[in-house]
Design an enzyme around this catalytic site. Sequence first.
Site, PDB file in Angstrom:
ATOM      1  N   ASP A  21      35.563  38.716  41.832  1.00 48.92           N
ATOM      2  CA  ASP A  21      35.472  37.402  42.481  1.00 48.92           C
ATOM      3  C   ASP A  21      34.132  37.205  43.176  1.00 48.92           C
ATOM      4  O   ASP A  21      33.576  36.105  43.187  1.00 48.92           O
ATOM      5  CB  ASP A  21      36.601  37.232  43.509  1.00 48.92           C
ATOM      6  CG  ASP A  21      37.959  37.118  42.844  1.00 48.92           C
ATOM      7  OD1 ASP A  21      38.014  36.815  41.637  1.00 48.92           O
ATOM      8  OD2 ASP A  21      38.977  37.335  43.536  1.00 48.92           O
ATOM      9  N   GLY A  34      35.018  25.168  42.541  1.00 47.38           N
ATOM     10  CA  GLY A  34      35.480  26.540  42.304  1.00 47.38           C
ATOM     11  C   GLY A  34      35.539  26.963  40.839  1.00 47.38           C
ATOM     12  O   GLY A  34      35.792  28.138  40.544  1.00 47.38           O
ATOM     13  N   THR A  81      46.378  37.990  39.573  1.00 49.77           N
ATOM     14  CA  THR A  81      46.225  36.867  40.492  1.00 49.77           C
ATOM     15  C   THR A  81      47.427  36.820  41.425  1.00 49.77           C
ATOM     16  O   THR A  81      48.253  37.748  41.430  1.00 49.77           O
ATOM     17  CB  THR A  81      45.972  35.558  39.697  1.00 49.77           C
ATOM     18  OG1 THR A  81      45.651  34.524  40.621  1.00 49.77           O
ATOM     19  CG2 THR A  81      47.161  35.148  38.850  1.00 49.77           C
ATOM     20  N   LYS A 139      47.384  40.593  43.873  1.00 41.42           N
ATOM     21  CA  LYS A 139      46.039  41.136  44.079  1.00 41.42           C
ATOM     22  C   LYS A 139      45.983  42.344  45.018  1.00 41.42           C
ATOM     23  O   LYS A 139      45.128  43.211  44.854  1.00 41.42           O
ATOM     24  CB  LYS A 139      45.104  40.040  44.595  1.00 41.42           C
ATOM     25  CG  LYS A 139      44.732  39.042  43.519  1.00 41.42           C
ATOM     26  CD  LYS A 139      43.712  38.056  44.020  1.00 41.42           C
ATOM     27  CE  LYS A 139      42.936  37.498  42.851  1.00 41.42           C
ATOM     28  NZ  LYS A 139      41.691  36.866  43.224  1.00 41.42           N
TER      29      LYS A 139
END
Length: 280
Positions: free
Chosen positions: A108, A246, A67, A71
């Site tokens: 993602d 989210g 993260t 990334k």
Amino acid sequence: MAHPDRFLLAGVMGWPVMHSRSPIFHNYWFKKYGLAGTYVPLAIRPENLEAALRGLHPLGFAGVNVTIPHKQEAMKIVHEVDALAKSIGALSCINVRSDGSLAGTNNDCYGFLQAVRQEHPGWRADAGPAVVIGAGGGSRAVCYGLAQEGAREIRLVNRTLSHAKDIAGQFGGPIKVLRWEERHDALEGAAMVVNTTSQGMVGNPALDIKLDKLPKSSLAADIVYIPLETPFLAAARKRGNRTINGLGMLLNQGRPAWKAWFGIEPEVTPELRAMVEKTI
Ligand code: ATR
């Protein structure tokens, strides 16, 4: 694959990382599926990323999520990056192979699409124009997913025009870049609007957008999950729009990670969601 003689290890590398809710739901899955293992937060300074990644195999890790801020940097360190992660321009997950090599991917996009499908089963990407706000890594995953699902028009709006143009140049197809000043008008006739900026996240100001032109039938989504309801989502809900926060994206991106690491595709259940929600 899961091995009965081994203590399974996975984690998330970030800096900072202690805010991450990933250990909560990954460790829930270890219990639920009866596996001996753990998922740990790994606070790795940017200058230590390469050494930390190289240490995964000797330490016995099956893999890690990566993260902020790793990334993009992690792409240069792993041995192989798949086509999806290359298109998105960022990694979210690394698989440690038995020969010690590191394979990077990005879950993602899957997480976003799966969350939308799970929470709004009738949703279709080709139902009408989608508006995507923001042009960072999150936006790339969302735009890629919407395009892959058959969206015919994606109106991409970003504060810095050139960042949006870069995405349009790379993905082409249905993406139409609009100027930041056009964001309010861009909502006219949209079937969906997605905030992928950091605006509305705890500690940041709310996303500055007027929803007057958004049809009441549209779906409003945010990839931010702290808070669960951003000011943007609250405003959309109050005027009658369906919303999606989210958290579903975060939980669902864990599924393909588990499949790669442990050979199991874990479920995102209401119980799991409620447990994580309590910590936010
Ligand atoms: P991520 O990879 O998590 O998506 P990022 O790459 O830092 O994060 O992207 C953050 C997004 O939020 C970008 O689209 C950024 O806009 P710029 O491309 O102009 O930087 C957007 N963003 C950040 N602060 C913002 C602000 N104050 N107003 C509008 N957009 C903002």
